[in-house]
Scaffold this active site. Structure first.
Site, PDB file in Angstrom:
ATOM      1  N   LYS A  54      -0.957   5.407   6.488  1.00  0.00           N
ATOM      2  CA  LYS A  54      -1.301   6.259   5.348  1.00  0.00           C
ATOM      3  C   LYS A  54      -0.657   7.624   5.493  1.00  0.00           C
ATOM      4  O   LYS A  54      -0.248   8.020   6.574  1.00  0.00           O
ATOM      5  CB  LYS A  54      -2.830   6.460   5.298  1.00  0.00           C
ATOM      6  CG  LYS A  54      -3.662   5.195   5.075  1.00  0.00           C
ATOM      7  CD  LYS A  54      -3.776   4.866   3.598  1.00  0.00           C
ATOM      8  CE  LYS A  54      -4.823   3.773   3.378  1.00  0.00           C
ATOM      9  NZ  LYS A  54      -4.512   2.521   4.100  1.00  0.00           N
ATOM     10  N   SER A  69       0.815  -1.216   0.000  1.00  0.00           N
ATOM     11  CA  SER A  69       0.000   0.000   0.000  1.00  0.00           C
ATOM     12  C   SER A  69       0.852   1.271   0.000  1.00  0.00           C
ATOM     13  O   SER A  69       0.395   2.326  -0.409  1.00  0.00           O
ATOM     14  CB  SER A  69      -0.937   0.009   1.199  1.00  0.00           C
ATOM     15  OG  SER A  69      -0.218   0.148   2.392  1.00  0.00           O
TER      16      SER A  69
END
Lengths: 212, 212
Positions: free
Chosen positions: A160, A118
């Site tokens: 993130k 990711s």
DNA sequence: TCAAAAGTAGAACGGCTATTCGAGTCAATG
DNA sequence: CATTGACTCGAATAGCCGTTCTACTTTTGA
């Protein structure tokens, strides 16, 4: 391997570890006694022999400051793994640590093992260790560990990049195949929590670590 | 900052550093004396006061093993920067070190700062530290520091993946824009040298390190 | 309830430690 | 040659250190 310790001996071991970290040498029995409010050096000796019997330290007889830790105190704990496309649990893997140098305070830092792709466009790979500094706030663009609270208790965590936009927070993966998460401000304030931000990454080649 | 030392005091400091690394505590004056073949503790004390005056150690009076190093001994030296599209010099930046944990032997390892994007597809970025283990050989696929010898002396160095092919060696950058270097076997044996292979990379975010 | 185990204190001992002192050697410098 | 500074030794000292011992209290567990 190591038997559990009572509260007192646990605090004593903690003092020894912190002393070594601070002073660069182990404490003397008398210094331990002073710190633990123990009047007798024999008493300290007794507790040290307990710590040794239970495998937390090794003592070299007759040598001043002759205490060695069986596990060196420089590592920061690896608290689990973090994803990836979907948020996953931070599961505790006790006893595993990674060494990242004395500059990183082990009280306020920890590490996670990255799983998945990711963050690949930020060049953080599957198998990399990310070093996290615990903090509740962050700035735009920081890579953070964000936790979605479920009924007040920590639920799922994700790695993130953080962006505060007009009316929402955007949690941006570094992978074009993955969609950012958009969270309205009020929901963010109510249901989410920053656990820390990435201050370093470490990648090991060959042998143990993957990340080929 | 630190004044240069004579040969003897340099070896003495080296012994202290190694002792600390090995034992987890500083040596006593007598242990230093024994290792340095000094008969008198007063003599050891004299040299220690020299080391202190010149800024290499700090002593805590009257405390047993009361020696602290002014620079901790855990770092491995950062020996320079390495490119990128074109091979560049490894220039010595003395005194700069990076800490990578006790598992890495500082005798046989060093670090370089990566400049440029030549290894970007292996997710090694501009500004990353690569930790190199010194060795003369390597296996196919290893990321190595290869040095082109000019008249027997080290010339230019480059960071590439190593592949031994039929009649040649291929040094492969991890960047589609860059061409691999092909070297015939005999030229390789004559003019090239492996300086070590990458065993880890470290990236610092924010503050000092770059690599946004 | 009672005995064993664990925990606490104080004192004492012998060895270890850092430091200081006095005296001496050696090389370089004027 | 005389002087200075760096280096070396041996001895002495005062204090620090780990260990042991005895005695006492508290907690544990059968």
């Amino acid at each position: 391997m190591p038997e559990p310790l009572g509260e007192f001996q646990r605090r004593m071991l903690e003092f020894i570890v912190n002393y070594i970290r601070r002073e660069g040498m182990p404490p003397t029995n008398r210094e331990i006694g002073k710190a633990m409010k123990i009047a007798s050096t024999g008493h300290v000796d007794y507790h040290l022999s307990m710590l040794e019997k239970r495998g937390y330290i090794i003592r070299e007889a007759k040598k001043s400051r002759g205490i060695k830790l069986t596990r060196h105190p420089w590592g920061i704990p690896v608290e689990g793994t973090i994803a990836a496309g979907e948020p996953i649990e931070i599961f505790s893997e006790p006893d595993q640590t990674i060494e990242v140098g004395h500059g990183v305070d082990p009280e306020s830092s920890f590490a996670l093992i990255v799983r998945g792709q990711s963050m690949i466009e930020d060049h953080i790979c599957d198998g990399d260790y990310v070093v996290i500094k615990r903090q509740r706030t962050c700035e735009n663009g920081d890579i953070v560990v964000a936790v979605h609270l479920v009924e007040g208790t920590p639920g799922k965590a994700t790695l993130k990049r953080f962006f505060l936009e007009k009316e929402q927070v955007r949690l941006q993966p570094a992978n074009a195949e993955l969609e950012p998460i958009y969270i309205p401000r009020d929901e963010w304030d109510r249901e989410w929590e920053i656990q820390g931000k990435v201050i370093a990454i470490v990648r090991h080649y060959g042998g143990s670590g993957r990340a080929a």
